[in-house]
Design a protein around this motif. Structure first.
Motif, PDB file in Angstrom:
ATOM      1  N   PHE A 295      -0.499  -8.947   7.554  1.00 18.35           N
ATOM      2  CA  PHE A 295      -1.322  -8.009   6.782  1.00 18.35           C
ATOM      3  C   PHE A 295      -0.564  -7.493   5.554  1.00 18.35           C
ATOM      4  CE2 PHE A 295      -3.401  -7.750  10.959  1.00 18.35           C
ATOM      5  CZ  PHE A 295      -4.729  -7.876  10.594  1.00 18.35           C
ATOM      6  N   PHE A 296       0.754  -7.293   5.714  1.00 11.90           N
ATOM      7  CA  PHE A 296       1.519  -6.800   4.566  1.00 11.90           C
ATOM      8  C   PHE A 296       1.536  -7.805   3.432  1.00 11.90           C
ATOM      9  CE2 PHE A 296       5.782  -7.246   2.562  1.00 11.90           C
ATOM     10  CZ  PHE A 296       5.583  -6.292   1.573  1.00 11.90           C
ATOM     11  N   PHE A 297       1.963  -9.055   3.715  1.00 10.10           N
ATOM     12  CA  PHE A 297       2.045 -10.048   2.644  1.00 10.10           C
ATOM     13  C   PHE A 297       0.673 -10.314   2.027  1.00 10.10           C
ATOM     14  CE2 PHE A 297       6.163 -11.332   4.651  1.00 10.10           C
ATOM     15  CZ  PHE A 297       6.954 -11.152   3.514  1.00 10.10           C
ATOM     16  N   SER A 298      -0.369 -10.331   2.852  1.00  8.18           N
ATOM     17  CA  SER A 298      -1.721 -10.561   2.317  1.00  8.18           C
ATOM     18  C   SER A 298      -2.137  -9.437   1.384  1.00  8.18           C
ATOM     19  CB  SER A 298      -2.723 -10.701   3.467  1.00  8.18           C
ATOM     20  OG  SER A 298      -2.457 -11.851   4.242  1.00  8.18           O
ATOM     21  N   ALA A 299      -1.935  -8.191   1.825  1.00  6.55           N
ATOM     22  CA  ALA A 299      -2.319  -7.040   0.996  1.00  6.55           C
ATOM     23  C   ALA A 299      -1.479  -6.970  -0.274  1.00  6.55           C
ATOM     24  CB  ALA A 299      -2.169  -5.755   1.812  1.00  6.55           C
ATOM     25  N   ALA A 300      -0.191  -7.278  -0.171  1.00  8.68           N
ATOM     26  CA  ALA A 300       0.676  -7.216  -1.344  1.00  8.68           C
ATOM     27  C   ALA A 300       0.259  -8.246  -2.392  1.00  8.68           C
ATOM     28  CB  ALA A 300       2.131  -7.444  -0.921  1.00  8.68           C
ATOM     29  N   VAL A 301      -0.049  -9.467  -1.969  1.00 10.92           N
ATOM     30  CA  VAL A 301      -0.478 -10.504  -2.902  1.00 10.92           C
ATOM     31  C   VAL A 301      -1.799 -10.134  -3.558  1.00 10.92           C
ATOM     32  CG1 VAL A 301      -1.348 -12.872  -3.008  1.00 10.92           C
ATOM     33  CG2 VAL A 301       0.797 -12.397  -1.846  1.00 10.92           C
ATOM     34  N   GLN A 302      -2.686  -9.542  -2.787  1.00  7.73           N
ATOM     35  CA  GLN A 302      -3.999  -9.185  -3.319  1.00  7.73           C
ATOM     36  C   GLN A 302      -3.924  -8.025  -4.310  1.00  7.73           C
ATOM     37  OE1 GLN A 302      -6.562  -8.478   0.072  1.00  7.73           O
ATOM     38  NE2 GLN A 302      -6.056 -10.460   0.984  1.00  7.73           N
TER      39      GLN A 302
ATOM     40  N   ARG B 265      -1.531  11.050  -0.764  1.00 10.05           N
ATOM     41  CA  ARG B 265      -2.083  11.733  -1.940  1.00 10.05           C
ATOM     42  C   ARG B 265      -1.005  12.534  -2.655  1.00 10.05           C
ATOM     43  NH1 ARG B 265      -6.763  12.242   1.426  1.00 10.05           N
ATOM     44  NH2 ARG B 265      -5.992  14.222   2.274  1.00 10.05           N
ATOM     45  N   ALA B 266      -0.063  13.064  -1.894  1.00 12.65           N
ATOM     46  CA  ALA B 266       0.998  13.870  -2.500  1.00 12.65           C
ATOM     47  C   ALA B 266       2.091  13.002  -3.120  1.00 12.65           C
ATOM     48  CB  ALA B 266       1.603  14.803  -1.449  1.00 12.65           C
ATOM     49  N   ARG B 267       2.397  11.867  -2.488  1.00 12.02           N
ATOM     50  CA  ARG B 267       3.538  11.053  -2.918  1.00 12.02           C
ATOM     51  C   ARG B 267       3.128   9.782  -3.669  1.00 12.02           C
ATOM     52  NH1 ARG B 267       8.523  13.661  -2.236  1.00 12.02           N
ATOM     53  NH2 ARG B 267       8.499  14.860  -0.295  1.00 12.02           N
ATOM     54  N   ASN B 268       1.991   9.248  -3.334  1.00 11.61           N
ATOM     55  CA  ASN B 268       1.487   8.010  -3.939  1.00 11.61           C
ATOM     56  C   ASN B 268       2.482   6.851  -3.770  1.00 11.61           C
ATOM     57  OD1 ASN B 268      -0.463   6.485  -5.283  1.00 11.61           O
ATOM     58  ND2 ASN B 268       0.475   6.829  -7.288  1.00 11.61           N
ATOM     59  N   ASP B 269       3.015   6.722  -2.574  1.00 12.16           N
ATOM     60  CA  ASP B 269       3.987   5.658  -2.323  1.00 12.16           C
ATOM     61  C   ASP B 269       3.717   4.931  -1.000  1.00 12.16           C
ATOM     62  OD1 ASP B 269       4.698   7.650  -0.589  1.00 12.16           O
ATOM     63  OD2 ASP B 269       6.761   7.887  -1.313  1.00 12.16           O
ATOM     64  N   PHE B 270       2.426   4.802  -0.626  1.00 12.66           N
ATOM     65  CA  PHE B 270       2.049   4.097   0.601  1.00 12.66           C
ATOM     66  C   PHE B 270       1.209   2.862   0.274  1.00 12.66           C
ATOM     67  CE2 PHE B 270       3.169   8.046   2.681  1.00 12.66           C
ATOM     68  CZ  PHE B 270       3.581   7.665   3.943  1.00 12.66           C
ATOM     69  N   LEU B 271       1.374   1.851   1.093  1.00  9.25           N
ATOM     70  CA  LEU B 271       0.441   0.732   1.170  1.00  9.25           C
ATOM     71  C   LEU B 271      -0.156   0.786   2.570  1.00  9.25           C
ATOM     72  CD1 LEU B 271      -0.937  -1.868   0.232  1.00  9.25           C
ATOM     73  CD2 LEU B 271       1.102  -3.133   0.958  1.00  9.25           C
ATOM     74  N   ILE B 272      -1.394   1.262   2.671  1.00  8.65           N
ATOM     75  CA  ILE B 272      -2.043   1.436   3.969  1.00  8.65           C
ATOM     76  C   ILE B 272      -2.842   0.175   4.305  1.00  8.65           C
ATOM     77  CG2 ILE B 272      -3.679   2.817   5.299  1.00  8.65           C
ATOM     78  CD1 ILE B 272      -2.965   5.195   3.502  1.00  8.65           C
ATOM     79  N   LEU B 273      -2.500  -0.421   5.418  1.00  7.07           N
ATOM     80  CA  LEU B 273      -3.167  -1.644   5.883  1.00  7.07           C
ATOM     81  C   LEU B 273      -4.382  -1.255   6.710  1.00  7.07           C
ATOM     82  CD1 LEU B 273       0.067  -3.572   6.984  1.00  7.07           C
ATOM     83  CD2 LEU B 273      -1.073  -3.606   4.745  1.00  7.07           C
ATOM     84  N   GLU B 274      -5.538  -1.268   6.075  1.00  6.27           N
ATOM     85  CA  GLU B 274      -6.751  -0.767   6.721  1.00  6.27           C
ATOM     86  C   GLU B 274      -7.165  -1.596   7.942  1.00  6.27           C
ATOM     87  OE1 GLU B 274      -8.241   1.961   6.107  1.00  6.27           O
ATOM     88  OE2 GLU B 274      -7.309   2.531   4.200  1.00  6.27           O
ATOM     89  N   ASN B 275      -6.842  -2.881   7.932  1.00  9.55           N
ATOM     90  CA  ASN B 275      -7.288  -3.760   9.024  1.00  9.55           C
ATOM     91  C   ASN B 275      -6.240  -3.950  10.115  1.00  9.55           C
ATOM     92  OD1 ASN B 275      -9.796  -4.302   7.761  1.00  9.55           O
ATOM     93  ND2 ASN B 275      -8.837  -5.834   6.456  1.00  9.55           N
TER      94      ASN B 275
ATOM     95  N   ILE C 152       7.633  -0.284  -4.990  1.00  5.77           N
ATOM     96  CA  ILE C 152       8.088   0.041  -3.636  1.00  5.77           C
ATOM     97  C   ILE C 152       7.014   0.863  -2.943  1.00  5.77           C
ATOM     98  CG2 ILE C 152       9.894   1.082  -2.219  1.00  5.77           C
ATOM     99  CD1 ILE C 152      11.813   0.809  -4.526  1.00  5.77           C
ATOM    100  N   ARG C 153       6.665   0.468  -1.741  1.00  7.77           N
ATOM    101  CA  ARG C 153       5.669   1.200  -0.956  1.00  7.77           C
ATOM    102  C   ARG C 153       6.077   1.229   0.521  1.00  7.77           C
ATOM    103  NH1 ARG C 153       4.373   2.211  -5.362  1.00  7.77           N
ATOM    104  NH2 ARG C 153       2.318   2.188  -6.360  1.00  7.77           N
ATOM    105  N   PHE C 154       5.797   2.368   1.158  1.00  2.00           N
ATOM    106  CA  PHE C 154       5.882   2.428   2.612  1.00  2.00           C
ATOM    107  C   PHE C 154       4.644   1.726   3.180  1.00  2.00           C
ATOM    108  CE2 PHE C 154       8.470   6.281   1.631  1.00  2.00           C
ATOM    109  CZ  PHE C 154       9.645   5.877   2.263  1.00  2.00           C
ATOM    110  N   VAL C 155       4.857   0.912   4.185  1.00  2.00           N
ATOM    111  CA  VAL C 155       3.778   0.095   4.733  1.00  2.00           C
ATOM    112  C   VAL C 155       3.428   0.588   6.133  1.00  2.00           C
ATOM    113  CG1 VAL C 155       3.015  -2.231   5.321  1.00  2.00           C
ATOM    114  CG2 VAL C 155       4.623  -1.884   3.429  1.00  2.00           C
ATOM    115  N   ILE C 156       2.148   0.902   6.320  1.00  2.00           N
ATOM    116  CA  ILE C 156       1.693   1.418   7.610  1.00  2.00           C
ATOM    117  C   ILE C 156       0.236   1.016   7.835  1.00  2.00           C
ATOM    118  CG2 ILE C 156       0.880   3.652   6.709  1.00  2.00           C
ATOM    119  CD1 ILE C 156       2.055   4.936   9.272  1.00  2.00           C
ATOM    120  N   GLY C 157      -0.134   0.861   9.101  1.00  2.00           N
ATOM    121  CA  GLY C 157      -1.514   0.552   9.449  1.00  2.00           C
ATOM    122  C   GLY C 157      -2.290   1.799   9.790  1.00  2.00           C
ATOM    123  N   ARG C 158      -3.370   1.622  10.531  1.00  2.00           N
ATOM    124  CA  ARG C 158      -4.210   2.733  10.932  1.00  2.00           C
ATOM    125  C   ARG C 158      -4.025   3.042  12.414  1.00  2.00           C
ATOM    126  NH1 ARG C 158      -5.537   6.237   7.092  1.00  2.00           N
ATOM    127  NH2 ARG C 158      -6.717   5.312   5.366  1.00  2.00           N
ATOM    128  N   SER C 159      -4.350   4.256  12.768  1.00  2.00           N
ATOM    129  CA  SER C 159      -4.242   4.688  14.161  1.00  2.00           C
ATOM    130  C   SER C 159      -5.255   3.953  15.033  1.00  2.00           C
ATOM    131  CB  SER C 159      -4.488   6.199  14.254  1.00  2.00           C
ATOM    132  OG  SER C 159      -4.659   6.600  15.605  1.00  2.00           O
TER     133      SER C 159
END
Length: 350
Positions: free
Chosen positions: A210-217, A186-196, A163-170
């Protein structure tokens, strides 16, 4: 009768007279010869001139013919035709092979190196919970209710569920918004950050690609699940549902629906490209955006083709349009209708 006086011619006068007549005759006979010689010279010069001119014309004509020959289509020999046909046939086979390769990848027959490295057992599911920069309190609410933390999160992963929280960049890369998310991760280690991906409301439909692509990779799993940020999960109920579907390829699972396309600009759920949905202005069948489940091969299909997949105003209709073009198995499960009043549903609106 008188007789005429006789005339006596001397031998010398007779010779002189003959020479005079001979000289006059020779002079008269030489004139035609000179004239003939003159005309012969003129004729010779004329013939030579014409021959010279004809030679130049032949050179010019030869050059023109050569240039015309070079410009006209070349008549191929049988061997050359066979080479051309062979190249075309090879090109056709390459295109067919590429299409088959893409199909094989989309159906999960070809795995990326990161998916099965180390011989690890395939996970059951990767759950991505959408979140935003201003949703810190809601994330803590999830962590305090259905979403495990710390060691409990690791034990859940040992069971095969990530399980991950999914978020992009500002939009302003590296600003305080990005720094706060990095600190929380860094404190929780429960994010999937979508860099692109740029985290903005107008970019939300693209976030699902971006979520499905990053998750599969990043993870090799049976299922990949997108969950909205206002949904509470019955985690054990969802795991049981997924276990019963394990091994079902090409599964597109959710609370299936369709409905009217909103054409009025400014209205809620307005679809700018409403005209593409026909005269009836009705959406095709698709899973509601609150919770969408895709099997491994369908998520891989999105990953492979993400650059060319069209997005609409909403992510659920976008995914539905992508599933129309593949051999997906639509599974309508009422337990995934988060706003229903069913007692056995595995999700609810928070």
């Amino acid at each position: 009768m008188e007789t005429l006086p006789a005339t006596t011619v001397s031998p010398s006068s007779s010779k002189s007279e003959r020479r005079g007549r001979s000289s006059k005759y020779q002079s008269t006979s030489n004139k035609p010869s000179v004239v003939m010689a003159f005309f012969s010279c003129v004729a010779w010069l004329y013939v030579v001139g014409r021959l010279w001119q004809d030679a130049e014309n032949r050179v010019i004509l030869n050059n023109m013919l050569k240039k015309s020959y070079d410009q006209k289509p070349k008549v191929l020999t049988v061997d050359e035709k066979l080479v051309v046909f062979g190249c075309k046939d090879l090109e056709r086979k390459i295109v067919e092979t590429e299409m088959e390769l893409t199909l094989a990848k989309s159906q999960g027959y070809l795995k990326s190196g990161s998916s099965s490295s180390g011989g690890k057992k395939r996970l059951l599911a990767v759950i991505g919970v959408y979140t935003g920069f201003g949703s810190h309190l809601r994330r803590n609410s999830f962590r305090g209710s259905w979403m495990p933390q710390g060691d409990a999160l690791k034990k859940l992963e040992e069971r095969g569920v990530v399980i991950r929280f999914v978020i992009g960049r500002s939009p302003n890369r590296g600003d305080s918004l990005d720094r706060k998310i990095d600190e929380e991760d860094r404190a929780r280690n429960d994010f999937l950050i979508l860099e692109n991906h740029e985290e903005a409301q107008e970019e939300l439909p693209k976030k699902v690609k971006f979520f499905f692509s990053a998750a599969v990779q990043n993870w090799d799993a049976e299922f990949y699940i997108k969950v909205d940020d206002n949904i509470d999960l019955d985690l054990e109920g969802l795991i049981g549902l997924l276990e019963s579907r394990r091994g079902q390829d090409a599964s597109y699972i959710g609370c299936m629906k369709s409905g009217e396309v909103v054409t009025e600009q400014g209205g809620q759920w307005y679809e700018p490209e409403w005209w593409k949905f026909g005269d009836e202005k009705s959406y095709f069948r698709h899973a509601a955006g609150s919770l969408i489940i895709l099997s491994k091969n369908l998520a891989q299909y999105i990953n492979i083709n993400s650059g060319s997949l069209k997005t609409y105003a909403f992510d659920d209709t976008s995914i539905g349009s992508w599933m129309i073009g593949v051999q997906a198995t639509y599974i309508d499960d009422n337990r995934l209708c988060c706003s229903s009043i069913r007692q056995d549903k595995v999700c609810s609106v928070a």
